[in-house]
Design an enzyme around this catalytic site. Sequence first.
Site, short mmCIF file in Angstrom:
data_model
loop_
_atom_site.label_atom_id
_atom_site.label_comp_id
_atom_site.label_asym_id
_atom_site.label_seq_id
_atom_site.Cartn_x
_atom_site.Cartn_y
_atom_site.Cartn_z
N LYS A 81 0.85 -1.19 0.00
CA LYS A 81 0.00 0.00 0.00
C LYS A 81 0.89 1.24 0.00
CE LYS A 81 -3.94 1.76 2.79
NZ LYS A 81 -4.83 1.43 3.93
N SER A 156 -9.80 1.61 3.08
CA SER A 156 -8.95 2.44 2.28
C SER A 156 -7.89 1.69 1.47
CB SER A 156 -8.24 3.44 3.19
OG SER A 156 -7.38 2.75 4.10
N SER A 180 -10.07 -1.14 7.14
CA SER A 180 -9.57 -0.90 5.78
C SER A 180 -8.95 -2.07 5.06
CB SER A 180 -8.54 0.23 5.80
OG SER A 180 -9.20 1.46 5.77
N1 GLN Z 1 -13.05 3.51 6.81
C1 GLN Z 1 -12.45 3.84 8.07
C2 GLN Z 1 -12.00 5.28 8.05
O1 GLN Z 1 -12.29 5.92 7.12
C3 GLN Z 1 -11.32 2.92 8.36
C4 GLN Z 1 -10.08 3.31 7.68
C5 GLN Z 1 -8.93 2.40 7.94
O2 GLN Z 1 -9.09 1.32 8.50
N2 GLN Z 1 -7.76 2.88 7.58
O3 GLN Z 1 -11.35 5.73 8.94
#
Ligand code: GLN
Length: 501
Positions: A81, A156, A180
């Site tokens: 990532k 994400s 995410s």
């Molecule tokens: N969707 C969640 C957020 O927007 C989790 C993001 C993540 O796990 N990095 O914070």
Amino acid sequence: MSGTFHEWDASGLAQGFHRGDCSAEANVEAAFARIELLDGELGAFAVLERERALSLARAVDRERAQGITPGPLAGVPVALKSNMCWEGVLAHCGSKILEGYRPPYSATFVERLIAAGAIPVGMTNMDEFAMGSSGENSAFGIARNPWDTRRTPGGSSSGSAAAVAAGMVPLALGSDTGGSVRQPAAFCGIAGFKPTYGRVSRYGLVAFGSSLDQVSPFARSVRDLELVTHVISGVDERDSTTAQLPALDPDPADGNLRGLRIGIPRQYFPAELAPDVRSVLDAAKAQWTALGAQLVDVDLPHTEHAIPTYYVVATAEASSNLARYEGIRYGLRVPGDGSLQGMFAATRAAGFGPEVQRRILLGTYVLSSGYYDAWYNRALKVRRLLRMEFDRAFEQVDLIIGPTAPTAAFKIGEKSSDPIAMYLSDVMTAPVSLAGLPGLSIPAGFVAGEDGQAPLLPIGMQIIGPALADARVLRAGRIFEAATGHHLRRPPLAAAARGGS
Ligand code: GLN
């Protein structure tokens, strides 16, 4: 053999390499051929590092030729990532503020992957600073879901999930702060595992919410997740929050799950749950019973407070972590009115996207004097309650299951103008993050797309365990997966490109 690369999993590739059936170089070439074929449509990658990957691959091949025993991931291409540090490689975190940023060192987990013979091929697309559930918050274009390119792969860690689902690479790393990795794994019909907080070193992962962030892998099968988790986990003196434990050893026992007690929290099956998701999970419950497990109702009454709590804790930590991007040390610099303060403000206004700005504002607010007790401190108390109620549930059961996300993959654009709707995608994953527990998402079945029409969309099931019971979670997932075979199903896009690679 490289022609069928996308059918291979990491364990199969590594075994093939050990036997001498394939070379690391051929595997990397096959990965790039597949990426070239599909990534125009999917947008999974932000950065490709072909030359580096090939030179690492040749080194792995040379070592085998010299009789050096190959590592457990020898010859396996892997995607990282874009918030991960691989020395000298662009890690922009999906943000304009880090455009051009090349870290001068590699993360511990990247070093461990390379030492095990794995070959990073590039960096994947992501929501800016890992804030989002769809990949739409990236400053550098979005990734698409291989099952239906009108839909999001989740977020994400969008690009990492799409890359594995489309068979470009057999393995990818993401980071999971509130869901995410588990949510995109669910949306893309693959396996994703967030280990217990502290199992994997965060050294070299760009911080979002430091008390929540975990480096978490994606793969086509749970066996592959076990393999890669073994490689990247274990205490690291460069991250004082790592658990004082060696690398995770998988529990190899196959067979049935007789005697295993599986908790079903009613809060994970709320009235609003999409009916098709519910029926997939009902079938999964029957499957668990058929495997010998006993289903037990458990109560997690504070679940509804997890999302607000998460958005206080995560934004507070993010506002502090993101204070370092001021135009001096990293990436972008916008002069502004020429004063130092003016430069900070102009750089941050131009460099951060709207979601990141929203979270910095929120996080700064909940930490400010006068509001700290009402918000941040209160959120910490709820966080403790959530952990305690999981502990209580785990006195009755060995594992807990539920849907990973309340719906199948949604359409690109469907939620991007409604942050709260987007935040709700994490209702079942955020509590697990707040409690620091291990959570695995595996495919539980498929539902029809729009109006009952093809394409099919995968539905994920989350398996949650007590802290440090990572091996138990993975073993149960592996047995469920072997019994159902859902993980063997491939998206139509990948199928259409078969033979072309
Ligand atoms: N969707 C969640 C957020 O927007 C989790 C993001 C993540 O796990 N990095 O914070």
